[in-house]
Design an enzyme around this catalytic site. Structure first.
Site, PDB file in Angstrom:
ATOM      1  N   CYS A   1      -6.913 -23.592  18.829  1.00  0.00           N
ATOM      2  CA  CYS A   1      -6.309 -24.918  18.628  1.00  0.00           C
ATOM      3  C   CYS A   1      -7.378 -25.937  18.251  1.00  0.00           C
ATOM      4  O   CYS A   1      -7.110 -26.885  17.519  1.00  0.00           O
ATOM      5  CB  CYS A   1      -5.573 -25.359  19.886  1.00  0.00           C
ATOM      6  SG  CYS A   1      -4.036 -24.441  20.154  1.00  0.00           S
TER       7      CYS A   1
ATOM      8  N   CYS B   1     -19.129 -26.488   8.845  1.00  0.00           N
ATOM      9  CA  CYS B   1     -17.693 -26.679   9.110  1.00  0.00           C
ATOM     10  C   CYS B   1     -17.549 -27.538  10.361  1.00  0.00           C
ATOM     11  O   CYS B   1     -18.414 -28.362  10.645  1.00  0.00           O
ATOM     12  CB  CYS B   1     -16.959 -25.344   9.225  1.00  0.00           C
ATOM     13  SG  CYS B   1     -17.379 -24.375  10.675  1.00  0.00           S
TER      14      CYS B   1
END
Ligand SMILES: [Zn+2]
Length: 382
Positions: free
Chosen positions: A188, A340
């Site tokens: 998540c 990232c």
């Protein structure tokens, strides 16, 4: 046991339900539930079970409350940021219902402690967010013959079931015999989740727990519920026990808890984290940006919508979703540092570019989150 007058008043809306009644409420009050995780799923589960009067609630969580938890982990408030989740959860539970005995297990569930913790409870509820703990919970519950009330959430979708081979149904391994390769299923934290989604799935889990305590209704043993919030649709799949399942099958090969990190392909953390051959630190990324003579190009491989939330000046966007189509725009002999959000997608991208013949590609360990923590706190964390 007898309910006090205060308890009769508190539980009156249960007591007047014929399916619950005094006998059922006493069953709820003498039941015990272990909640693995006090996060998105654990929050509504623990709060509703507390309100319903479950006698003992155990909370396993070693994490502390972070600002990014508050969007969905409603058992914690803003003032709890930085506190251990298990302690914050206990406080909320007892504010709802002081009759509940809350047992804090401020630890990571491991193969060493799982059986000893789980055996103290009637039912286990899986509110975990990682595969090693999910398989560990499953195996320990099968070995101890405890119902495992399962839920999982991702983005806008959720699943729920009750795994209980001793009640005639399958276990988690019957459904998912092998964990996904590490990094294939984003968490998540990487993929996002609609804040209310764990509320819906967690409430379904809490409902199943109360039904198990009461022995009423049709449980979700042998059924997998699939929920999509965007379409607002529920679907259901029939699940059967797999006779070849390694833990609940006819000839089980797993008779004790194993090493779940290894099973899920997660390598133990290296002694020197900077020693990973494919990684550089955010400090090396800063050097590359500050000194163009080094000839290193830094690429932000997150997606456009993430770039709009936070970015590092001077680092162009080259989204992972386009890398397979657009990698030919890059120079295979150029040095690249890929950045990232937390450093896992960039490791996968390094792998991909290596296979395409790129020789000098590295992943920035910790991603833009580490950049914000160690280099420039003005870059927001999300
Ligand atoms: Zn099984």
């Amino acid at each position: 046991m007898q309910l006090s007058n205060d308890e009769i008043k508190r539980y009156s809306r249960h007591l007047i339900l014929p399916e619950v009644g005094m006998a059922g409420q006493k069953k709820i009050c003498s039941s015990s539930v272990l909640c693995i995780g006090a996060g998105g799923l654990g929050s509504p589960i623990a709060m509703y079970l507390a309100a319903a009067g479950v006698g003992k609630i155990g909370i396993v969580d070693f994490d502390t409350v972070d600002f990014s938890n508050l969007q969905r982990q409603i058992i914690h408030g803003t003032a709890d940021v930085g506190r251990p989740k298990a302690e914050s959860a206990k406080e909320t539970i007892n504010a709802i219902n002081p009759n509940v005995e809350v047992v804090i297990h401020n630890t990571r569930l491991t193969s060493e402690n799982a059986l000893q913790i789980i055996e103290q409870y009637d039912v286990v509820v899986d509110g975990t967010d990682n595969f090693p703990t999910r398989y560990l919970t499953n195996d320990a519950c099968v070995l101890l013959k405890k119902p495992n009330v399962y839920g999982s959430i991702f983005r806008f979708e959720g699943q729920a079931s009750v795994f209980a081979p001793h009640l005639g149904g399958p276990c988690y391994r019957c459904l998912y015999p092998e964990p996904p390769p590490p990094g294939m299923v984003p968490s998540c934290a990487e993929g996002g989740v609609l804040g209310v989604l764990p509320g819906i799935i967690g409430c379904i889990q809490a409902t199943e727990i109360l039904k198990l305590a009461l022995g009423k209704g049709t449980s979700m043993v042998g059924r997998l519920l699939l929920f999509n919030a965007l379409d607002m649709k529920f679907r259901e799949l029939k699940l059967r026990r797999d006779p070849a399942c390694p833990i609940c099958g006819d000839h089980p090969t797993i008779k004790a808890l194993i090493d779940y990190d290894q099973f899920c392909g997660i390598a133990p953390a290296p002694v020197d984290p900077t020693a990973h051959p494919d990684e550089v630190t955010v400090h090396e990324m800063k050097k590359a940006l500050d000194d163009p003579k080094l000839g290193i190009k830094v690429l932000d491989i997150r997606e456009q919508f993430e770039y709009e939330i936070a970015k590092v000046d001077g680092v162009p966007l080259f989204p992972t979703s386009q890398i397979q189509q657009r990698f030919t725009e890059l120079d295979p002999n150029q040095q690249y540092y890929l950045c990232c959000k937390v450093g896992s997608r960039s490791l996968s991208a390094v792998d991909f570019l290596r296979q395409q013949g790129f020789k000098y590609v590295k992943s920035v360990k910790g991603g833009i989150t580490a950049w914000s923590e160690e280099i420039d706190s003005k870059v927001p964390r999300y």
